[in-house]
Design a protein around this motif. Structure first.
Motif, PDB file in Angstrom:
ATOM      1  N   PRO A 212       0.847  -1.196   0.000  1.00  0.00           N
ATOM      2  CA  PRO A 212       0.000   0.000   0.000  1.00  0.00           C
ATOM      3  C   PRO A 212       0.882   1.246   0.000  1.00  0.00           C
ATOM      4  O   PRO A 212       2.057   1.190   0.388  1.00  0.00           O
ATOM      5  CB  PRO A 212      -0.790  -0.109   1.307  1.00  0.00           C
ATOM      6  N   PHE A 213       0.324   2.381  -0.366  1.00  0.00           N
ATOM      7  CA  PHE A 213       1.100   3.610  -0.404  1.00  0.00           C
ATOM      8  C   PHE A 213       1.617   4.016   0.973  1.00  0.00           C
ATOM      9  O   PHE A 213       2.674   4.640   1.086  1.00  0.00           O
ATOM     10  CB  PHE A 213       0.263   4.748  -0.994  1.00  0.00           C
ATOM     11  N   GLU A 214       0.874   3.656   2.057  1.00  0.00           N
ATOM     12  CA  GLU A 214       1.308   4.078   3.383  1.00  0.00           C
ATOM     13  C   GLU A 214       2.668   3.493   3.750  1.00  0.00           C
ATOM     14  O   GLU A 214       3.344   3.994   4.667  1.00  0.00           O
ATOM     15  CB  GLU A 214       0.262   3.731   4.445  1.00  0.00           C
ATOM     16  N   ALA A 215       3.110   2.451   3.026  1.00  0.00           N
ATOM     17  CA  ALA A 215       4.429   1.877   3.274  1.00  0.00           C
ATOM     18  C   ALA A 215       5.550   2.817   2.846  1.00  0.00           C
ATOM     19  O   ALA A 215       6.673   2.720   3.344  1.00  0.00           O
ATOM     20  CB  ALA A 215       4.565   0.544   2.537  1.00  0.00           C
ATOM     21  N   TYR A 216       5.246   3.743   1.927  1.00  0.00           N
ATOM     22  CA  TYR A 216       6.270   4.662   1.415  1.00  0.00           C
ATOM     23  C   TYR A 216       6.893   5.473   2.547  1.00  0.00           C
ATOM     24  O   TYR A 216       8.122   5.484   2.704  1.00  0.00           O
ATOM     25  CB  TYR A 216       5.650   5.547   0.333  1.00  0.00           C
ATOM     26  N   PRO A 217       6.098   6.163   3.377  1.00  0.00           N
ATOM     27  CA  PRO A 217       6.723   6.852   4.512  1.00  0.00           C
ATOM     28  C   PRO A 217       7.118   5.908   5.644  1.00  0.00           C
ATOM     29  O   PRO A 217       8.127   6.132   6.320  1.00  0.00           O
ATOM     30  CB  PRO A 217       5.652   7.847   4.967  1.00  0.00           C
TER      31      PRO A 217
END
Length: 343
Positions: A212-217
């Motif tokens: 998911p995108f939340e893994a990026y930060p």
């Protein structure tokens, strides 16, 4: 001498009552913490839930995190079963084949949002899955799902615009159905812990990651991710559990058991969904600010993905049947609930 001792005890008691958060709780439960510092699963879901438990029990039950993990991520469930930790949180897919039914939330094209998938998962668990009794040795406090995973690639790997582009690429994958999704599309699985994603991407060991995108930060992927592909309808997801050692739960008063469950189950699924969806929005904004290029799979690409992944749904229905569950009915109910949230 007796006077001095009595006075010391009285002073100590006064100090204890004056300090906030000290041992006023009748029961202090230890939650094993294996997630990296600042991870949104902990800060956005588990810590608020811990506070909700304390409030619901009027301070009688307090949950505290361990300073260091008592076991590797795949061992979290067994840590609770064995009483090494009182409460644990983990990814169901980290122990393949053990928990079959929650995979309904991981299937492609079931939903995109964490809110929809989490609410749907808890709903079908209550309505269809409880008699299968997959969660032995623990009190199940909650299950919920991530938002849909996406395809994120490095600058060297380039953007993924078709199944032909996907073919042969090496992707870091986690546990669960993603380990089948990736090779079905022609990708090569690179299985390492999520906290090693930056390292393998920066070193060129993998071309990208499915997360998911939340893994990026959460995993500090700035500087290694240049492209992101989304697939409408949901690419895949991962499902999580929160459990308590059964003997420990049974030792609590009926009043406190009821209070804990009042902020768990459906309430925990709602909390998890909302928190993760908010983090998805923040992460996407951060990625855009960092120059990550976003792309959405076109109709031809979507059709190719559906064709290659069609067997996963049939496989899950068959597994559900082996546990006495009407998989087709559960899946229809799951989509109904997800649709009600997302549309």
């Amino acid at each position: 001498m007796t006077f001095k001792f009595t006075r010391m005890v009285a002073v100590a008691a006064m100090m204890t009552s004056a300090l906030p958060g000290l041992a006023q709780a009748e029961e202090v439960l230890r939650l094993n913490n294996w997630l990296p510092p600042g991870h949104t699963q902990m800060t956005g879901i588990i810590e608020p839930w811990m506070a909700a438990v304390e409030k619901a029990t009027e301070g009688r039950v307090k949950i505290v995190k361990t300073d260091a993990s008592l076991g590797a991520p795949p061992r979290q469930y067994d840590l609770a079963v064995d009483g090494i930790a009182d409460v644990t949180v983990g990814v169901l897919g980290y122990t393949p084949g053990r928990f079959k039914l929650a995979g309904i939330a991981e299937l492609p094209f079931v939903g995109e949002s964490a809110s929809g998938l989490s609410k749907g998962l808890w709903t079908v668990h209550e309505e269809f899955f409880q008699d299968a009794d997959e969660y032995k040795g623990v009190q199940l406090l909650g299950i919920y799902a991530n938002a849909s995973g996406h395809v994120m690639t490095t600058e060297a790997a380039g953007a993924i615009d078709s199944v032909d582009d996907y073919e042969g690429k090496k992707f870091r994958v986690g546990g669960g159905i993603v380990q089948q999704v990736n090779p079905a599309l022609g990708g090569v699985n690179v299985a390492v812990p999520a906290n090693e994603v930056y390292e393998i991407l920066s070193q060129g060991v993998a071309d990208g990651t499915l997360l998911p995108f939340e893994a990026y930060p959460s995993f500090n992927l700035k500087g290694v991710i240049s492209n992101a592909l989304t697939i409408p309808g949901g690419f895949y997801s991962s499902s999580w559990f929160v459990v308590m050692n059964k003997a420990k739960f049974d030792s609590l008063s009926p009043e406190d058991q009821e209070a804990i469950m009042s902020v768990s189950g459906a309430a925990l699924a709602e909390l998890a969904g909302k928190s993760q969806d908010e983090e998805e929005i923040k992460a996407k904004e951060q990625m855009a600010a960092d120059g990550v290029v976003f792309n959405e799979a076109d109709e031809a690409f979507q059709a190719a993905v559906r064709e290659r992944l069609a067997g996963l749904e049939a496989d899950w229905i068959e597994q559900a049947a082996s546990l006495g569950v009407d998989g087709e009915a559960a899946l229809a109910r799951m989509r109904e609930v997800v649709s009600g949230v997302e549309n």
